[in-house]
Design an enzyme around this catalytic site. Sequence first.
Site, PDB file in Angstrom:
ATOM      1  N   GLU A  79       0.829  -1.384  -0.042  1.00 18.65           N
ATOM      2  CA  GLU A  79       0.083  -0.025   0.080  1.00 18.65           C
ATOM      3  C   GLU A  79       0.766   1.147   0.083  1.00 18.65           C
ATOM      4  O   GLU A  79       0.408   2.271  -0.455  1.00 18.65           O
ATOM      5  CB  GLU A  79      -1.070   0.213   1.241  1.00 18.65           C
ATOM      6  CG  GLU A  79      -1.827  -1.007   1.218  1.00 18.65           C
ATOM      7  CD  GLU A  79      -3.107  -0.698   0.421  1.00 18.65           C
ATOM      8  OE1 GLU A  79      -3.180   0.429  -0.405  1.00 18.65           O
ATOM      9  OE2 GLU A  79      -4.168  -1.485   0.126  1.00 18.65           O
ATOM     10  N   SER A  87     -29.191 -30.199  52.420  1.00 16.75           N
ATOM     11  CA  SER A  87     -28.538 -30.728  53.398  1.00 16.75           C
ATOM     12  C   SER A  87     -27.089 -30.002  53.333  1.00 16.75           C
ATOM     13  O   SER A  87     -26.174 -30.473  54.391  1.00 16.75           O
ATOM     14  CB  SER A  87     -28.466 -32.116  53.391  1.00 16.75           C
ATOM     15  OG  SER A  87     -29.709 -32.955  53.804  1.00 16.75           O
TER      16      SER A  87
END
Length: 673
Positions: A83, A341
């Site tokens: 680029e 429990s």
Amino acid sequence: MRPERWLLALVLLLWTGAMARDGLDRWVDATVLPPLVHDTATEVRDRNGTLLRAYKVPGDYWRMAVTPDRVDPLFFDMLLAYEDKRFHQHRGIDPWAMARAGWQALGHREIVSGASTLTMQVARLLEDGPTGQWSGKLRQMRLALALERQLDKQQILQIYLLLAPYGGNIEGLRAASLSYFGKEPLRLTPAQAALLVALPQSPELRRPDRAPDIARAARDRVLARMAGAGVITAEAARAALRDPSPDRRVPMPMLAPHLADRASAEGPGRHDLTVDADLQARLEALARRAMTGRDPRLSLAILLADHQTGEVLASVGSPSYDLGAGQGFIDMTKALRSPGSTLKPLVYGLAFDRGLAHPQTLIADTPVQFGSYAPQNFDGRFRGELSVARALQLSLNIPVVRLTEALGPAHLMAALRTTGARPELAAGAPGLAISLGGVGLTLEDLTTSYAMLAQLGRAQPLRWRRDEPKPTAARILSPRAAWSVGHVLAGITPPPAAGPRGRVAFKTGTSYGHRDALALGFDGRHVAGIWMGRPDGTPVPGAFGGELAAPLLFEVLGQVRHTPLPAPPADTLMVSHAHLPQALKRFRGPGDTSQQALRLTFPPDRARLTAGQGVPIKLRDGTPPYTVLANGAVIAANQHRPAFTLPLSEPGFSTLSVIDAKGRAARVSVELR
């Protein structure tokens, strides 16, 4: 204006600007910059920095924070070669590239190559402006020059990494790498880097999930250019051409979604948790397998923590994070439920600590009533007199209620709160039923209380944020009391295929009406909690903690390295019942002032008697009337004499229990032959 004309015009403009340097400087300096800071996804990461979950930014975009140091250098080499070769030399615009593009456009009567620098592309991304109009191109040049004066090259690259379009709602390199490859961009193959370079040029046209062939062709062109430019070798390029190109998007990471929601609710940005991503993924998979084939309305929660540090290592709020019948969007580690429990070990620990009992103390499992409250065992049977340790291992209700009365329910609630739990009552003051599950607690609360037992009585509040300081540990139980509870729990027979007894201290629980099945346990390093049930609280017939949750508990603890349980503290009283101090031989509740125990003088324990003639019973030191049970079932009641005969004639073994009017009990085992 035709393409070749605006390119020529740009060259002329650049030349004019160079001839009027002062004017150009004033023009650039007067540029108003657009906002340079942009929203990025809120991210939740694990203890090692691995992404657990991310949240989109406003507008429904995936835009994720990224810095150049977290990107594979190969990507930058390809990006600049493809680029903007002179990115590090120019100051925003590249006059040589513009001159070349203009000359080529004049010669070919069309655009052959572009002249935009990466800085100009960043300028366009910042303003989201047009690319083909003269005014737009001029604005990009001016903004690019201004950006170069106020930012360094790394900052400009960082904006490109954040805003470059990659198709659909994907913005930025990191979001693209995760979406198309399912990986961070720190380690990219040549093929992956080339695709990420190619996509921003035409992000919609080249979307891999919609046009995979076009995307692949664009990638291959980048690879060819990179080989020609010497960025990669020809051999590497040929190998990369054979690599598959993605044809669909990879879902963003979605681990620990409930915990991530809690973190993100505290604000945007990055949140680092104590969770381990690999362990979290394994336990989420385990949860899904465990619920396969079950009622879709059922849910499941798993919590695993390091009780030495208090750090939560994995938290599964439900098997699936959805709006289905199982209400998977609800985090069941934080939902108030009955603990069944599973609070009993804390009661026993408090009793040990206060000198009310010892694991070898005898306690009566006999009919008893406290005002209007008459607790019953889960199976409706009575065992007579037995050791405290055995009562806990069998999870009997009557003995633990006797201990709760002696302790005071308020003391149990206070101990729970000191561990870091937040118990909630439906109404009024705490009653004796809280030890049987009559209180609201979360799975996090319960796991915290078991972490306390594992830490020999020191409260270890759980924490799931990495930046949360480790709180000061409060002492709830003495080390000997907590160790004794763990030792008793380690003696419970584990589920089949769970390994030998004694490796894990654990307890199961089933709430009233079978609404909740629970299992909690720990070894020398880790503590885990399991909950199963329906989020709406509907009963689940047949749901027992021991059958459903316990096997899963051992699977969860099997996902981490086993650490042995600790040795007993030096002051632990480890003796048989016969060698206990007199006051600890038998538990006596607050209302029991008798100094003598009921004795069954005949038959002696383990006697062999002749079947068919009945069983003679002789008692001493008891208060009539007497009740007699055989194997937990009442076979004689309202006996007022200390000697009588039981109508028991069937051959076999029987356990006989006699209970007097004060609730004292005696027990023997006999064989009828």
